[in-house]
Write a protein that holds these residues in place. Sequence first.
Motif, PDB file in Angstrom:
ATOM      1  N   TYR A  36      26.652  80.558  65.678  1.00 38.35           N
ATOM      2  CA  TYR A  36      27.462  80.011  64.601  1.00 38.35           C
ATOM      3  C   TYR A  36      28.300  78.859  65.130  1.00 38.35           C
ATOM      4  O   TYR A  36      28.518  78.714  66.324  1.00 38.35           O
ATOM      5  CB  TYR A  36      28.362  81.080  63.967  1.00 38.35           C
ATOM      6  N   LEU A  37      28.734  78.023  64.207  1.00 37.26           N
ATOM      7  CA  LEU A  37      29.622  76.917  64.518  1.00 37.26           C
ATOM      8  C   LEU A  37      30.774  76.975  63.533  1.00 37.26           C
ATOM      9  O   LEU A  37      30.539  77.029  62.313  1.00 37.26           O
ATOM     10  CB  LEU A  37      28.896  75.575  64.392  1.00 37.26           C
ATOM     11  N   VAL A  38      31.993  76.994  64.054  1.00 37.97           N
ATOM     12  CA  VAL A  38      33.186  76.975  63.220  1.00 37.97           C
ATOM     13  C   VAL A  38      33.719  75.556  63.248  1.00 37.97           C
ATOM     14  O   VAL A  38      33.980  75.011  64.321  1.00 37.97           O
ATOM     15  CB  VAL A  38      34.259  77.961  63.735  1.00 37.97           C
ATOM     16  N   GLN A  39      33.829  74.970  62.059  1.00 35.65           N
ATOM     17  CA  GLN A  39      34.396  73.631  61.966  1.00 35.65           C
ATOM     18  C   GLN A  39      34.993  73.419  60.585  1.00 35.65           C
ATOM     19  O   GLN A  39      34.656  74.118  59.641  1.00 35.65           O
ATOM     20  CB  GLN A  39      33.358  72.560  62.293  1.00 35.65           C
ATOM     21  N   LYS A  40      35.877  72.435  60.518  1.00 34.08           N
ATOM     22  CA  LYS A  40      36.561  72.120  59.265  1.00 34.08           C
ATOM     23  C   LYS A  40      36.649  70.604  59.178  1.00 34.08           C
ATOM     24  O   LYS A  40      36.887  69.928  60.179  1.00 34.08           O
ATOM     25  CB  LYS A  40      37.943  72.760  59.303  1.00 34.08           C
ATOM     26  N   ASP A  41      36.447  70.082  57.968  1.00 33.51           N
ATOM     27  CA  ASP A  41      36.572  68.646  57.786  1.00 33.51           C
ATOM     28  C   ASP A  41      38.025  68.252  58.049  1.00 33.51           C
ATOM     29  O   ASP A  41      38.943  68.833  57.468  1.00 33.51           O
ATOM     30  CB  ASP A  41      36.157  68.259  56.359  1.00 33.51           C
ATOM     31  N   VAL A  51      26.151  79.456  60.013  1.00 32.78           N
ATOM     32  CA  VAL A  51      25.532  80.483  60.849  1.00 32.78           C
ATOM     33  C   VAL A  51      24.053  80.150  60.950  1.00 32.78           C
ATOM     34  O   VAL A  51      23.437  79.779  59.949  1.00 32.78           O
ATOM     35  CB  VAL A  51      25.718  81.895  60.245  1.00 32.78           C
ATOM     36  N   ILE A  52      23.489  80.281  62.146  1.00 37.32           N
ATOM     37  CA  ILE A  52      22.063  80.022  62.348  1.00 37.32           C
ATOM     38  C   ILE A  52      21.394  81.288  62.844  1.00 37.32           C
ATOM     39  O   ILE A  52      21.863  81.934  63.779  1.00 37.32           O
ATOM     40  CB  ILE A  52      21.843  78.904  63.370  1.00 37.32           C
ATOM     41  N   THR A  63      12.070  77.665  64.319  1.00 34.90           N
ATOM     42  CA  THR A  63      12.032  78.231  62.973  1.00 34.90           C
ATOM     43  C   THR A  63      13.305  79.028  62.759  1.00 34.90           C
ATOM     44  O   THR A  63      13.622  79.906  63.561  1.00 34.90           O
ATOM     45  CB  THR A  63      10.799  79.144  62.801  1.00 34.90           C
ATOM     46  N   GLY A  64      14.030  78.726  61.695  1.00 31.77           N
ATOM     47  CA  GLY A  64      15.266  79.457  61.478  1.00 31.77           C
ATOM     48  C   GLY A  64      15.867  79.265  60.106  1.00 31.77           C
ATOM     49  O   GLY A  64      15.392  78.478  59.287  1.00 31.77           O
ATOM     50  N   LEU A  65      16.928  80.017  59.884  1.00 29.67           N
ATOM     51  CA  LEU A  65      17.745  79.938  58.674  1.00 29.67           C
ATOM     52  C   LEU A  65      19.113  79.418  59.069  1.00 29.67           C
ATOM     53  O   LEU A  65      19.663  79.843  60.089  1.00 29.67           O
ATOM     54  CB  LEU A  65      17.948  81.315  58.059  1.00 29.67           C
ATOM     55  N   ARG A  66      19.640  78.527  58.276  1.00 27.19           N
ATOM     56  CA  ARG A  66      21.025  78.095  58.468  1.00 27.19           C
ATOM     57  C   ARG A  66      21.770  78.432  57.188  1.00 27.19           C
ATOM     58  O   ARG A  66      21.376  77.995  56.103  1.00 27.19           O
ATOM     59  CB  ARG A  66      21.123  76.605  58.753  1.00 27.19           C
ATOM     60  N   LEU A  67      22.815  79.233  57.285  1.00 25.21           N
ATOM     61  CA  LEU A  67      23.645  79.607  56.145  1.00 25.21           C
ATOM     62  C   LEU A  67      24.899  78.742  56.219  1.00 25.21           C
ATOM     63  O   LEU A  67      25.687  78.856  57.147  1.00 25.21           O
ATOM     64  CB  LEU A  67      23.972  81.098  56.193  1.00 25.21           C
ATOM     65  N   ARG A  68      25.056  77.877  55.249  1.00 20.24           N
ATOM     66  CA  ARG A  68      26.052  76.806  55.300  1.00 20.24           C
ATOM     67  C   ARG A  68      27.222  77.070  54.359  1.00 20.24           C
ATOM     68  O   ARG A  68      27.042  77.617  53.279  1.00 20.24           O
ATOM     69  CB  ARG A  68      25.392  75.496  54.909  1.00 20.24           C
ATOM     70  N   CYS A  69      28.389  76.572  54.752  1.00 22.55           N
ATOM     71  CA  CYS A  69      29.597  76.740  53.945  1.00 22.55           C
ATOM     72  C   CYS A  69      29.898  75.539  53.061  1.00 22.55           C
ATOM     73  O   CYS A  69      30.768  75.619  52.198  1.00 22.55           O
ATOM     74  CB  CYS A  69      30.799  76.999  54.853  1.00 22.55           C
ATOM     75  N   SER A 174      29.580  89.700  62.672  1.00 23.02           N
ATOM     76  CA  SER A 174      30.539  88.994  63.533  1.00 23.02           C
ATOM     77  C   SER A 174      30.497  87.490  63.287  1.00 23.02           C
ATOM     78  O   SER A 174      31.537  86.831  63.235  1.00 23.02           O
ATOM     79  CB  SER A 174      30.236  89.272  65.007  1.00 23.02           C
ATOM     80  N   ALA A 175      29.300  86.937  63.148  1.00 23.71           N
ATOM     81  CA  ALA A 175      29.168  85.500  62.902  1.00 23.71           C
ATOM     82  C   ALA A 175      29.754  85.131  61.540  1.00 23.71           C
ATOM     83  O   ALA A 175      30.466  84.133  61.406  1.00 23.71           O
ATOM     84  CB  ALA A 175      27.703  85.082  62.983  1.00 23.71           C
ATOM     85  N   TRP A 176      29.472  85.936  60.525  1.00 25.66           N
ATOM     86  CA  TRP A 176      29.968  85.666  59.171  1.00 25.66           C
ATOM     87  C   TRP A 176      31.491  85.746  59.143  1.00 25.66           C
ATOM     88  O   TRP A 176      32.157  84.955  58.485  1.00 25.66           O
ATOM     89  CB  TRP A 176      29.317  86.632  58.193  1.00 25.66           C
ATOM     90  N   GLN A 177      32.034  86.703  59.891  1.00 22.28           N
ATOM     91  CA  GLN A 177      33.489  86.821  59.982  1.00 22.28           C
ATOM     92  C   GLN A 177      34.070  85.596  60.703  1.00 22.28           C
ATOM     93  O   GLN A 177      35.111  85.075  60.302  1.00 22.28           O
ATOM     94  CB  GLN A 177      33.860  88.100  60.727  1.00 22.28           C
ATOM     95  N   ALA A 178      33.396  85.113  61.734  1.00 17.39           N
ATOM     96  CA  ALA A 178      33.878  83.959  62.500  1.00 17.39           C
ATOM     97  C   ALA A 178      33.939  82.703  61.633  1.00 17.39           C
ATOM     98  O   ALA A 178      34.831  81.870  61.814  1.00 17.39           O
ATOM     99  CB  ALA A 178      32.994  83.719  63.716  1.00 17.39           C
ATOM    100  N   VAL A 179      33.000  82.550  60.678  1.00 17.88           N
ATOM    101  CA  VAL A 179      33.024  81.378  59.790  1.00 17.88           C
ATOM    102  C   VAL A 179      33.830  81.675  58.527  1.00 17.88           C
ATOM    103  O   VAL A 179      33.762  80.920  57.549  1.00 17.88           O
ATOM    104  CB  VAL A 179      31.604  80.856  59.457  1.00 17.88           C
ATOM    105  N   LYS A 180      34.582  82.755  58.563  1.00 13.07           N
ATOM    106  CA  LYS A 180      35.472  83.177  57.460  1.00 13.07           C
ATOM    107  C   LYS A 180      34.722  83.367  56.141  1.00 13.07           C
ATOM    108  O   LYS A 180      35.243  83.033  55.075  1.00 13.07           O
ATOM    109  CB  LYS A 180      36.612  82.194  57.301  1.00 13.07           C
ATOM    110  N   ALA A 181      33.497  83.877  56.233  1.00 11.94           N
ATOM    111  CA  ALA A 181      32.656  84.132  55.051  1.00 11.94           C
ATOM    112  C   ALA A 181      32.576  82.903  54.146  1.00 11.94           C
ATOM    113  O   ALA A 181      32.490  83.010  52.930  1.00 11.94           O
ATOM    114  CB  ALA A 181      33.143  85.360  54.284  1.00 11.94           C
TER     115      ALA A 181
END
Length: 183
Positions: A36-41, A51-52, A63-69, A174-181
């Motif tokens: 996962y990558l945590v970032q904010k504009d 999350v990847i 090959t993968g899924l990226r779930l984007r905020c 854990s990854a979803w929690q890290a990106v604050k859902a």
Amino acid sequence: MKPAARLLPAAVLMGSVLLCPAQAQGIKAINKNLGYLVQKDPITDVNTSYVILLEVNDLDGNTGLRLRCDDDGKPNVWGSFAGKNEIVPPDPDGTDHHLWPDVIVRLGNDAPFTVPDKDLYSITDDSRSIGFDGTSFDRIVTGLLAGKRVVLRFTGDHLRQPLTYTFSAQGFGSAWQAVKACR
């Protein structure tokens, strides 16, 4: 393990299909198939984290899924699939009327469901990628949070054979929690 040492394996894990090199440097790896990558504009404070999940059988990480905020800097949760095989045929007449593959999802041992066309969209002109959102995205996230593996199958007349991909839920909470859902 030193924090810097965690970044290098993550960059290798996350594959060139899913990331540009600059993005890969900030990825935090939870395991060999999840990061996962945590970032904010910095101007709008929009959560631009993601999350990847890498496909469990693809040893090259292509090959993968990226779930984007976010979607182009605006708050919006959505997902994208990228792989090494063509799944969306080229638009034959340039009118953006894509021939979508049938996308079937199975979460753990639950009954499979078909992603409706309204939840699918193209990612630029890349025939190896497809975006999804809406109820289908929500169901996938809910399944991953419940610890259910995700199996995607792409079928269609334009494919020589069905393409099936499996993603592990291990560490997703854990990854979803890290990106604050994505909030």
